[in-house]
Motif scaffolding. Sequence first.
Motif, mmCIF file in Angstrom:
data_model
loop_
_atom_site.group_PDB
_atom_site.id
_atom_site.type_symbol
_atom_site.label_atom_id
_atom_site.label_comp_id
_atom_site.label_asym_id
_atom_site.label_seq_id
_atom_site.Cartn_x
_atom_site.Cartn_y
_atom_site.Cartn_z
ATOM 1 N N UNK A 174 1.102 -0.663 0.093
ATOM 2 C CA UNK A 174 0.253 0.218 -0.231
ATOM 3 C C UNK A 174 1.355 0.819 0.099
ATOM 4 N N UNK A 175 0.058 2.261 -1.212
ATOM 5 C CA UNK A 175 1.657 3.442 -0.995
ATOM 6 C C UNK A 175 1.131 4.124 0.204
ATOM 7 N N UNK A 176 2.432 5.160 0.256
ATOM 8 C CA UNK A 176 2.169 5.969 1.484
ATOM 9 C C UNK A 176 1.475 7.581 0.620
ATOM 10 N N UNK A 177 0.384 7.609 1.249
ATOM 11 C CA UNK A 177 -0.205 9.092 0.973
ATOM 12 C C UNK A 177 1.738 10.221 1.112
ATOM 13 N N UNK A 178 0.872 10.856 0.248
ATOM 14 C CA UNK A 178 1.560 12.076 -0.368
ATOM 15 C C UNK A 178 1.854 13.251 0.451
ATOM 16 N N UNK A 179 0.735 13.362 0.623
ATOM 17 C CA UNK A 179 0.780 14.447 2.077
ATOM 18 C C UNK A 179 0.579 16.132 1.102
ATOM 19 N N UNK A 180 -0.577 16.255 -0.170
ATOM 20 C CA UNK A 180 -0.788 16.938 -0.823
ATOM 21 C C UNK A 180 0.328 17.263 -1.472
ATOM 22 N N UNK A 181 1.685 16.394 -1.780
ATOM 23 C CA UNK A 181 2.170 16.603 -2.357
ATOM 24 C C UNK A 181 4.078 17.544 -1.836
ATOM 25 N N UNK A 182 4.187 16.639 -0.359
ATOM 26 C CA UNK A 182 4.986 17.052 0.869
ATOM 27 C C UNK A 182 6.056 16.715 0.218
ATOM 28 N N UNK A 183 6.194 14.977 -0.658
ATOM 29 C CA UNK A 183 7.436 14.770 -0.807
ATOM 30 C C UNK A 183 7.649 15.487 -1.878
ATOM 31 N N UNK A 184 7.014 15.848 -2.223
ATOM 32 C CA UNK A 184 7.372 16.583 -3.577
ATOM 33 C C UNK A 184 7.914 17.632 -3.280
ATOM 34 N N UNK A 185 7.459 18.456 -2.628
ATOM 35 C CA UNK A 185 8.029 19.767 -2.301
ATOM 36 C C UNK A 185 9.497 19.367 -1.848
ATOM 37 N N UNK A 186 9.240 18.534 -0.735
ATOM 38 C CA UNK A 186 10.940 18.177 -0.085
ATOM 39 C C UNK A 186 11.618 17.549 -2.091
ATOM 40 N N UNK A 187 11.804 16.576 -2.479
ATOM 41 C CA UNK A 187 12.288 16.243 -3.122
ATOM 42 C C UNK A 187 13.220 17.659 -4.433
ATOM 43 N N UNK A 188 11.756 17.990 -4.888
ATOM 44 C CA UNK A 188 12.239 19.283 -5.099
ATOM 45 C C UNK A 188 13.268 20.554 -4.877
ATOM 46 N N UNK A 189 13.518 20.480 -3.388
ATOM 47 C CA UNK A 189 14.079 21.750 -3.269
ATOM 48 C C UNK A 189 15.573 20.965 -2.694
ATOM 49 N N UNK A 190 15.936 19.338 -2.840
ATOM 50 C CA UNK A 190 16.856 18.772 -3.224
ATOM 51 C C UNK A 190 17.091 18.583 -4.078
ATOM 52 N N UNK A 191 17.023 18.870 -5.273
ATOM 53 C CA UNK A 191 17.842 18.737 -6.990
ATOM 54 C C UNK A 191 18.406 17.784 -7.286
ATOM 55 N N UNK A 192 18.050 16.432 -6.341
ATOM 56 C CA UNK A 192 18.844 15.328 -6.499
ATOM 57 C C UNK A 192 18.138 14.738 -7.576
ATOM 58 N N UNK A 193 16.568 15.199 -7.568
ATOM 59 C CA UNK A 193 15.132 13.603 -8.796
ATOM 60 C C UNK A 193 15.473 14.824 -10.121
ATOM 61 N N UNK A 194 15.251 14.548 -11.239
ATOM 62 C CA UNK A 194 14.373 14.389 -12.777
ATOM 63 C C UNK A 194 12.908 14.963 -11.791
ATOM 64 N N UNK A 195 12.664 16.351 -12.132
ATOM 65 C CA UNK A 195 11.021 16.474 -11.815
ATOM 66 C C UNK A 195 10.009 15.627 -12.438
ATOM 67 N N UNK A 196 10.253 15.626 -14.002
ATOM 68 C CA UNK A 196 9.461 14.589 -14.698
ATOM 69 C C UNK A 196 9.433 13.510 -14.068
ATOM 70 N N UNK A 197 9.846 13.236 -13.067
ATOM 71 C CA UNK A 197 10.109 11.447 -12.856
ATOM 72 C C UNK A 197 9.212 11.348 -11.588
ATOM 73 N N UNK A 198 8.920 12.492 -10.799
ATOM 74 C CA UNK A 198 7.974 12.647 -9.565
ATOM 75 C C UNK A 198 6.855 11.490 -9.478
#
Length: 323
Positions: free
Chosen positions: A182-206
């Motif tokens: 069962x996937x975890x809830x993304x908490x209204x995009x919270x994890x995406x926001x953290x990931x975006x701030x790290x610059x470690x990920x290609x945003x198209x893969x979120x």
Amino acid sequence: MIPRSVLDSHHVRVRGDNPWQQRARLHQALWREQHSLPAGLHNGSPLGSRLETSVAQPPKLRNYLSAPAREQVQKAVADAPRTGALLFRPRLWVDLLSSQPLCFNLFGPLAADLELATTTLSQIWPDIRAVHDIRFEWSPGRNDAAYTTNQSAFDVFIEYDGDHGHSFIGIEVKYHEDLRGTPASNKDGHYVEIARNTAAFDPSTFPLLSTLPLQQIWLDHLLALRMLDNSNDGWDAGAFVLLYPVGNTRCAAAARDYRCCLTGRHTFEARTLDEIVQAAQLASTDAWPHEVHHRYLDPALVNAAITELPPGDQTSPGRLRDG
């Protein structure tokens, strides 16, 4: 696929197991039988990959292969009210297939002997100069907004002095698991926001990272990245490692796909249990690394069970269990 008759005779035919999971479950049942340990029950029927409570609970702890492993698991359980470690009983005692006992069986003796840990782990990570601590089911802050605001934790956490200073390795250990569930809830995009701030990920893969099988890898990796970004923690370097057996092709495929989502790979690695066990075998003169290999990785147990199958005995119906 392993013949039904083999699975049934060892009480390990479980609905939903993929080929690797079948093999791993049978492996644990065969190891249990080899050591004359009684099978535990699931829904009233024997399950070969489970121990009977009488031999599994403290003080016997027959799920654990060495005195240091037993000492470390009991210490972690005693400390859990303070640390918040999620160490579920009785599963921790009775489940032979669970990756949590595997963590203690492999890393417990290293946690008890940091010089041995340094010698062993520096074969895998040459920048390790001295291991200072090994912790189990550890997080810098569960549900803490300074990190990922969830329950994410590392199965094994290694603190060490390295070529780049005060460093860590956070490890997620898998054995039979296939990163589904069962996937975890993304908490209204919270994890995406953290990931975006790290610059470690290609945003198209979120969108891919937000779903299984990559999500758990992503959340643990985000925890490691937040630790590096938190100046109060004092880390100079760190990485998240996904650790799994060579035979677990689902984890290998997930690690491959995960790498394709990264803009840089210096904070993520995929390693195999086989590598760590081999390094321990080279570093230690004790029996425990060989016992860990036999318990989890040696193909001889399952191969022998299949080879000894009587001719024509391939499709006995048997009873199908739920996991």
